[in-house]
Motif scaffolding. Structure first.
Motif, PDB file in Angstrom:
ATOM      1  N   VAL A   1       0.846  -1.186   0.000  1.00  0.00           N
ATOM      2  CA  VAL A   1       0.000   0.000   0.000  1.00  0.00           C
ATOM      3  C   VAL A   1       0.885   1.241   0.000  1.00  0.00           C
ATOM      4  CG1 VAL A   1      -1.802   1.284   1.230  1.00  0.00           C
ATOM      5  CG2 VAL A   1      -1.808  -1.226   1.271  1.00  0.00           C
ATOM      6  N   ILE A   2       0.610   2.145  -0.926  1.00  0.00           N
ATOM      7  CA  ILE A   2       1.328   3.416  -0.985  1.00  0.00           C
ATOM      8  C   ILE A   2       0.343   4.528  -0.653  1.00  0.00           C
ATOM      9  CG2 ILE A   2       2.626   5.029  -2.417  1.00  0.00           C
ATOM     10  CD1 ILE A   2       3.652   2.727  -4.038  1.00  0.00           C
ATOM     11  N   ALA A   3       0.544   5.189   0.479  1.00  0.00           N
ATOM     12  CA  ALA A   3      -0.320   6.283   0.918  1.00  0.00           C
ATOM     13  C   ALA A   3       0.335   7.598   0.516  1.00  0.00           C
ATOM     14  CB  ALA A   3      -0.532   6.221   2.421  1.00  0.00           C
ATOM     15  N   GLY A   4      -0.226   8.233  -0.491  1.00  0.00           N
ATOM     16  CA  GLY A   4       0.371   9.440  -1.043  1.00  0.00           C
ATOM     17  C   GLY A   4       1.078   9.102  -2.340  1.00  0.00           C
TER      18      GLY A   4
ATOM     19  N   VAL B   1      -1.483  -1.146  -4.266  1.00  0.00           N
ATOM     20  CA  VAL B   1      -2.665  -0.351  -3.940  1.00  0.00           C
ATOM     21  C   VAL B   1      -2.205   1.063  -3.604  1.00  0.00           C
ATOM     22  CG1 VAL B   1      -4.643  -0.067  -2.415  1.00  0.00           C
ATOM     23  CG2 VAL B   1      -3.892  -2.363  -3.065  1.00  0.00           C
ATOM     24  N   ALA B   2      -2.793   2.049  -4.266  1.00  0.00           N
ATOM     25  CA  ALA B   2      -2.435   3.450  -4.034  1.00  0.00           C
ATOM     26  C   ALA B   2      -3.603   4.188  -3.389  1.00  0.00           C
ATOM     27  CB  ALA B   2      -2.041   4.123  -5.347  1.00  0.00           C
ATOM     28  N   ILE B   3      -3.261   5.063  -2.434  1.00  0.00           N
ATOM     29  CA  ILE B   3      -4.258   5.907  -1.784  1.00  0.00           C
ATOM     30  C   ILE B   3      -3.818   7.351  -1.920  1.00  0.00           C
ATOM     31  CG2 ILE B   3      -5.503   6.411   0.347  1.00  0.00           C
ATOM     32  CD1 ILE B   3      -4.717   3.657   1.375  1.00  0.00           C
ATOM     33  N   ASP B   4      -4.699   8.201  -2.407  1.00  0.00           N
ATOM     34  CA  ASP B   4      -4.386   9.622  -2.517  1.00  0.00           C
ATOM     35  C   ASP B   4      -5.688  10.407  -2.569  1.00  0.00           C
ATOM     36  OD1 ASP B   4      -1.563  11.186  -3.384  1.00  0.00           O
ATOM     37  OD2 ASP B   4      -3.407  12.298  -3.808  1.00  0.00           O
TER      38      ASP B   4
ATOM     39  N   VAL C   1      -6.780   1.525  -6.853  1.00  0.00           N
ATOM     40  CA  VAL C   1      -6.706   2.893  -6.347  1.00  0.00           C
ATOM     41  C   VAL C   1      -7.876   3.167  -5.418  1.00  0.00           C
ATOM     42  CG1 VAL C   1      -6.721   5.326  -6.988  1.00  0.00           C
ATOM     43  CG2 VAL C   1      -5.514   3.680  -8.424  1.00  0.00           C
ATOM     44  N   MET C   2      -7.584   3.852  -4.321  1.00  0.00           N
ATOM     45  CA  MET C   2      -8.604   4.323  -3.399  1.00  0.00           C
ATOM     46  C   MET C   2      -8.392   5.821  -3.215  1.00  0.00           C
ATOM     47  SD  MET C   2     -11.142   3.029  -1.401  1.00  0.00           S
ATOM     48  CE  MET C   2     -10.696   1.380  -0.867  1.00  0.00           C
ATOM     49  N   GLN C   3      -9.362   6.618  -3.622  1.00  0.00           N
ATOM     50  CA  GLN C   3      -9.230   8.065  -3.475  1.00  0.00           C
ATOM     51  C   GLN C   3      -9.821   8.494  -2.139  1.00  0.00           C
ATOM     52  OE1 GLN C   3     -10.716  10.364  -6.751  1.00  0.00           O
ATOM     53  NE2 GLN C   3     -10.268  12.327  -5.810  1.00  0.00           N
ATOM     54  N   GLY C   4      -8.992   9.114  -1.307  1.00  0.00           N
ATOM     55  CA  GLY C   4      -9.461   9.549  -0.003  1.00  0.00           C
ATOM     56  C   GLY C   4      -8.307   9.800   0.948  1.00  0.00           C
ATOM     57  N   ASP C   5      -8.659  10.013   2.218  1.00  0.00           N
ATOM     58  CA  ASP C   5      -7.691  10.328   3.266  1.00  0.00           C
ATOM     59  C   ASP C   5      -7.170   9.037   3.885  1.00  0.00           C
ATOM     60  OD1 ASP C   5      -6.234  11.271   5.372  1.00  0.00           O
ATOM     61  OD2 ASP C   5      -7.884  12.337   6.342  1.00  0.00           O
ATOM     62  N   ALA C   6      -5.877   8.759   3.685  1.00  0.00           N
ATOM     63  CA  ALA C   6      -5.293   7.502   4.157  1.00  0.00           C
ATOM     64  C   ALA C   6      -5.163   7.437   5.665  1.00  0.00           C
ATOM     65  CB  ALA C   6      -3.919   7.296   3.517  1.00  0.00           C
TER      66      ALA C   6
ATOM     67  N   ALA D   1     -10.462  -0.712   4.448  1.00  0.00           N
ATOM     68  CA  ALA D   1     -11.026  -1.032   3.143  1.00  0.00           C
ATOM     69  C   ALA D   1      -9.972  -1.593   2.193  1.00  0.00           C
ATOM     70  CB  ALA D   1     -11.676   0.210   2.526  1.00  0.00           C
ATOM     71  N   VAL D   2      -8.702  -1.223   2.393  1.00  0.00           N
ATOM     72  CA  VAL D   2      -7.631  -1.778   1.548  1.00  0.00           C
ATOM     73  C   VAL D   2      -6.932  -2.942   2.253  1.00  0.00           C
ATOM     74  CG1 VAL D   2      -7.258   0.403   0.348  1.00  0.00           C
ATOM     75  CG2 VAL D   2      -5.904  -0.106   2.394  1.00  0.00           C
ATOM     76  N   ASN D   3      -7.594  -3.486   3.259  1.00  0.00           N
ATOM     77  CA  ASN D   3      -7.077  -4.658   3.990  1.00  0.00           C
ATOM     78  C   ASN D   3      -5.655  -4.431   4.501  1.00  0.00           C
ATOM     79  OD1 ASN D   3      -9.463  -5.967   3.537  1.00  0.00           O
ATOM     80  ND2 ASN D   3      -8.680  -7.356   1.977  1.00  0.00           N
ATOM     81  N   ILE D   4      -5.465  -3.324   5.234  1.00  0.00           N
ATOM     82  CA  ILE D   4      -4.144  -3.016   5.754  1.00  0.00           C
ATOM     83  C   ILE D   4      -3.667  -4.094   6.727  1.00  0.00           C
ATOM     84  CG2 ILE D   4      -4.853  -1.689   7.788  1.00  0.00           C
ATOM     85  CD1 ILE D   4      -2.063  -0.748   5.282  1.00  0.00           C
ATOM     86  N   GLU D   5      -4.620  -4.832   7.340  1.00  0.00           N
ATOM     87  CA  GLU D   5      -4.258  -5.896   8.274  1.00  0.00           C
ATOM     88  C   GLU D   5      -3.537  -7.041   7.576  1.00  0.00           C
ATOM     89  OE1 GLU D   5      -7.279  -4.765   7.759  1.00  0.00           O
ATOM     90  OE2 GLU D   5      -8.230  -4.095   9.641  1.00  0.00           O
ATOM     91  N   ARG D   6      -3.753  -7.183   6.250  1.00  0.00           N
ATOM     92  CA  ARG D   6      -3.135  -8.285   5.507  1.00  0.00           C
ATOM     93  C   ARG D   6      -2.106  -7.805   4.492  1.00  0.00           C
ATOM     94  NH1 ARG D   6      -8.372 -11.783   3.687  1.00  0.00           N
ATOM     95  NH2 ARG D   6      -8.804  -9.799   2.659  1.00  0.00           N
ATOM     96  N   ALA D   7      -1.728  -6.525   4.581  1.00  0.00           N
ATOM     97  CA  ALA D   7      -0.754  -5.976   3.633  1.00  0.00           C
ATOM     98  C   ALA D   7       0.652  -6.463   3.952  1.00  0.00           C
ATOM     99  CB  ALA D   7      -0.798  -4.448   3.666  1.00  0.00           C
ATOM    100  N   GLU D   8       1.488  -6.494   2.927  1.00  0.00           N
ATOM    101  CA  GLU D   8       2.887  -6.870   3.111  1.00  0.00           C
ATOM    102  C   GLU D   8       3.690  -5.731   3.718  1.00  0.00           C
ATOM    103  OE1 GLU D   8       6.278  -7.118  -0.084  1.00  0.00           O
ATOM    104  OE2 GLU D   8       5.157  -9.015  -0.095  1.00  0.00           O
ATOM    105  N   ARG D   9       3.396  -4.504   3.263  1.00  0.00           N
ATOM    106  CA  ARG D   9       4.041  -3.327   3.825  1.00  0.00           C
ATOM    107  C   ARG D   9       3.308  -2.073   3.392  1.00  0.00           C
ATOM    108  NH1 ARG D   9       9.373  -2.150   0.142  1.00  0.00           N
ATOM    109  NH2 ARG D   9       8.996  -3.717  -1.469  1.00  0.00           N
ATOM    110  N   LEU D  10       3.672  -0.972   4.044  1.00  0.00           N
ATOM    111  CA  LEU D  10       3.046   0.318   3.770  1.00  0.00           C
ATOM    112  C   LEU D  10       4.139   1.344   3.517  1.00  0.00           C
ATOM    113  CD1 LEU D  10       0.662   2.404   3.776  1.00  0.00           C
ATOM    114  CD2 LEU D  10       0.974   2.541   6.268  1.00  0.00           C
ATOM    115  N   ILE D  11       3.963   2.117   2.455  1.00  0.00           N
ATOM    116  CA  ILE D  11       4.865   3.220   2.131  1.00  0.00           C
ATOM    117  C   ILE D  11       4.053   4.505   2.250  1.00  0.00           C
ATOM    118  CG2 ILE D  11       6.293   4.296   0.345  1.00  0.00           C
ATOM    119  CD1 ILE D  11       6.735   1.472  -0.804  1.00  0.00           C
ATOM    120  N   VAL D  12       4.530   5.435   3.074  1.00  0.00           N
ATOM    121  CA  VAL D  12       3.791   6.669   3.338  1.00  0.00           C
ATOM    122  C   VAL D  12       4.591   7.860   2.822  1.00  0.00           C
ATOM    123  CG1 VAL D  12       2.692   8.123   5.082  1.00  0.00           C
ATOM    124  CG2 VAL D  12       2.759   5.631   5.389  1.00  0.00           C
ATOM    125  N   SER D  13       3.975   8.639   1.954  1.00  0.00           N
ATOM    126  CA  SER D  13       4.594   9.862   1.442  1.00  0.00           C
ATOM    127  C   SER D  13       3.486  10.860   1.151  1.00  0.00           C
ATOM    128  CB  SER D  13       5.410   9.571   0.181  1.00  0.00           C
ATOM    129  OG  SER D  13       6.017  10.745  -0.306  1.00  0.00           O
TER     130      SER D  13
END
Length: 259
Positions: A130-133, A156-159, A175-180, A188-200
């Motif tokens: 998941v990439i937030a930003g 999965v991208a969130i912005d 893609v999920m458009q909204g506030d991460a 909603a993007v199943n962060i509990e089962r994600a491999e990793r998260l990148i925040v920018s």
């Protein structure tokens, strides 16, 4: 009031309005062709009402023949007229009906199908990144991940901005458009089962808030975050980030190295 969670989306290869316009143009062209054929052979038609086949009669017969089986008021009476109807007008009629059915599918049924498909993708997300930003840093990270062999289906991208979301779709990411930073969106993007998260996220306070929200939902999730101000690096670590990157500091150290 409960805020609605945005839907997961993926790249759309063609605008629905452009597709509709192309199909309408094809249908009109076929109708004009059918009218031209009937007008050319109007002597092979018989009007059972007044016996005269006029321009309006030919136009009427074209529309009735293409859309229905006709009413019997105007009929082909010569052999050539019947052959034209059988071998030229019938294929046009079938093709136009296929265009109508295909358009109905795209405008109505396909939307329902696409929502169901995205729901299935959303429910099946696991082991994804998941990439937030999805600004400059986020899109660069995504491109590098794809270059290293990450399948686009696992990205999965969130912005918040439509432009950034469109760029992510072009890469094939979900893609999920909204506030991460919202717990509902991260779930909603199943962060509990994600491999990793990148925040920018572009702002240190927003990035740190995203890290806090993600860490609360997944205590073991590897989280990398970009921080602009050196004073905020410790705060990001304390919020739960496993890797904190300060682009300014990294660039400065690289520039200070001997050439």
């Amino acid at each position: 009031m409960t805020r609605q969670i945005p839907s997961l989306t993926r790249r759309r290869y063609a605008s629905p309005w452009r597709t509709l316009g192309v199909r309408a143009s094809i249908a009109i062209s076929l109708l004009v062709t059918a009218f031209a054929l009937l007008w050319f052979d109007r002597d092979g038609l018989k009007d059972n009402i007044d016996g005269v086949v006029t321009f309006a009669d030919t136009l009427y017969f074209t529309m009735i023949t293409i859309t229905t089986v006709g009413y019997g008021d105007i009929v082909p009476v010569t052999e050539r007229a019947r052959l034209i109807d059988a071998f030229l007008l019938t294929p046009i009629r079938l093709f136009i009906w296929l265009l109508f059915l295909g358009t109905a599918f795209d405008l109505l049924l396909k939307r329902v199908w696409e929502r169901w498909r995205m729901t299935r993708i959303q429910e099946g997300l696991t082991g994804h990144v998941v990439i937030a930003g999805f600004g400059k840093n986020g899109s660069t990270a995504a491109a590098e991940l794809l270059r290293l062999g990450l399948p686009p289906a696992r990205l999965v991208a969130i912005d918040c901005t439509e432009e950034a979301c469109a760029n992510a779709r072009d890469l094939g990411a979900a893609v999920m458009q909204g506030d991460a930073s919202r717990d509902e969106l991260l779930r909603a993007v199943n962060i509990e089962r994600a491999e990793r998260l990148i925040v920018s996220a572009g702002r240190d306070d927003t990035s740190i808030l995203i890290v806090l929200s993600a860490r609360k939902l997944n205590p073991t999730l590897p989280i990398a975050v970009t921080i602009r101000e050196e004073d905020n690096e410790d705060i990001a670590h304390n919020a739960g980030a496993t890797k904190v990157i300060n682009p300014v500091a990294v660039t400065g150290r690289m520039l200070a190295e001997p050439v």
